[in-house]
Design an enzyme around this catalytic site. Sequence first.
Site, PDB file in Angstrom:
ATOM      1  N   SER A 150      -1.931   0.184   6.322  1.00 32.63           N
ATOM      2  CA  SER A 150      -1.878  -1.497   6.906  1.00 32.63           C
ATOM      3  C   SER A 150      -2.531  -2.517   6.117  1.00 32.63           C
ATOM      4  CB  SER A 150      -1.903  -1.961   7.915  1.00 32.63           C
ATOM      5  OG  SER A 150      -2.381  -3.181   8.470  1.00 32.63           O
ATOM      6  N   HIS A 202       0.816  -1.308  -0.092  1.00 32.98           N
ATOM      7  CA  HIS A 202       0.102   0.174   0.244  1.00 32.98           C
ATOM      8  C   HIS A 202       0.925   1.166   0.137  1.00 32.98           C
ATOM      9  CE1 HIS A 202       0.981   0.479   4.521  1.00 32.98           C
ATOM     10  NE2 HIS A 202       0.332  -0.579   4.366  1.00 32.98           N
ATOM     11  N   HIS A 215       4.080   1.058   2.225  1.00 35.74           N
ATOM     12  CA  HIS A 215       5.495   0.689   1.925  1.00 35.74           C
ATOM     13  C   HIS A 215       6.094   1.016   0.720  1.00 35.74           C
ATOM     14  CE1 HIS A 215       3.230  -2.383   3.084  1.00 35.74           C
ATOM     15  NE2 HIS A 215       3.640  -2.839   3.573  1.00 35.74           N
ATOM     16  N   LYS A 274       8.022   3.124  11.273  1.00 35.62           N
ATOM     17  CA  LYS A 274       7.308   3.767  12.280  1.00 35.62           C
ATOM     18  C   LYS A 274       6.137   3.365  12.517  1.00 35.62           C
ATOM     19  CE  LYS A 274      10.154   7.770  13.161  1.00 35.62           C
ATOM     20  NZ  LYS A 274       9.965   9.157  13.884  1.00 35.62           N
TER      21      LYS A 274
END
Lengths: 276, 276
Positions: free
Chosen positions: A181, A30, A33, A144
């Site tokens: 995510s 997504h 990334h 993070k």
Amino acid sequence: MQVIDSIHALRERLRDERSVVFVPTMGNLHEGHLQLMRIARARGGCLVASVFVNRLQFAPHEDFDRYPRTFEADREQLASCGVDVVFAPDEAQMYPDPQTYFVEPPPLGGQLEGEFRPGFFRGVATVVLKLFNIVRPQVAVFGKKDYQQLMIVRGMVRQLALGIEVVAAETARASDGLALSSRNAYLSASERAEAGRLYRTLQELRSRLVSGERDFAALESESVTKLTKNGWVVDYVAVRKQSDLQSPRLVDQDLVLLAAARLGKTRLIDNIEVSI
Amino acid sequence: MQVIDSIHALRERLRDERSVVFVPTMGNLHEGHLQLMRIARARGGCLVASVFVNRLQFAPHEDFDRYPRTFEADREQLASCGVDVVFAPDEAQMYPDPQTYFVEPPPLGGQLEGEFRPGFFRGVATVVLKLFNIVRPQVAVFGKKDYQQLMIVRGMVRQLALGIEVVAAETARASDGLALSSRNAYLSASERAEAGRLYRTLQELRSRLVSGERDFAALESESVTKLTKNGWVVDYVAVRKQSDLQSPRLVDQDLVLLAAARLGKTRLIDNIEVSI
């Protein structure tokens, strides 16, 4: 962009590269990334991304088998970010034998995520070490979003003398604040509408810390209550030190607020940093 | 021959080497180590030896503090073998923080030596991995004297995808058969006269296997009795498979006979291979 599925061929390909920048992923890419890829791309050198769903970090009851595999779409997105080499090994390449040698992280690996996902960080540390050993990067980029994972990778790199620069990338978010995510795809429409509350809860917690409140336990507990009332099953909301993810004393200024909670069958995590 | 004590300087020195052959040691070198160096030298490339007494593999009651440190003599011997680079880090280089990330070996690491030296193989595997990460060798040479250690290093190299060829060197022995070891220096004159019995006991055990005896447990137990009668305190005498150091079935042909026993305050180990 080359796609390579064997360790041997990857080593051959990278043998003469002077500088390798590496971004490990489990695929199902997504925008979060892709931001990692752009940060990595800006470092110059040969950009290697890996796509491998690591069985070792899933507990038996977790979603290894149904974890989304979308390699063709991933490959196109990686190409669009200027990735030079995609390493996409199968299970037999990465785990030719059942794995019996592990990187065992310190007690931090059994806290927070580790408390609710036994063996998770051992699995993460072990596969990341294997990928590092295969790719031999000078630089590696981690998000993070998985804050504790980032800490554990940093600790491993330092303590195992890996000589790799670990770069941390900010969490990418949807317009309502939901951290991007792969697992968001599991959410129903109504769950998706609710999901932004996790981030908002952390933001409210941050505001109250910034305005001077210091009863960390009470603040955590109120956050849990708020989420629970809205249908979440909360694993933890925790105020921790950025430096070591342990509980802060009143003198500590650089904090991170971490949360993990389930909405229906989907478990989401998030965190935000705050300096008080 | 260069002597380098910092990780950073070693990495700089080795950056452009195409082929690095590595022999890790704890110093106090004897002819056994020098044979490893000669085997390594014959492989060509840049020959790196390390000298580092690894606190991590000593239990609290063991001889870390009194382990012999003889760096000036070691350096001369290494030079005479054609070593190119000696890596001799101090504790602060290898363990800048207390080590909290470890390589955890499989259950084999808790058997034989691991049963009598808890944490030993975890300490060995962790330091060997760190040294591999620092030196980045293509080839590493280990002695068969520490047979179980050799097995565990081989397993680690394979399972952590280190891509290093592990070469095994035969055990060097004194004229009475005693395996050369730094710890032999602890033996009194009378203990030294007795010490050759450990090897002779293993040879007798081998002869009986070769002549067809197959009651492994009885053979082990007779060996223990013989050593005990001669003043040894025996930790184990074990008939095991070469392939995985587990107990053999009657069909297994490639065996190794391993023993560990104390003579006074000195603990000695030895082993011999046998194919039946």
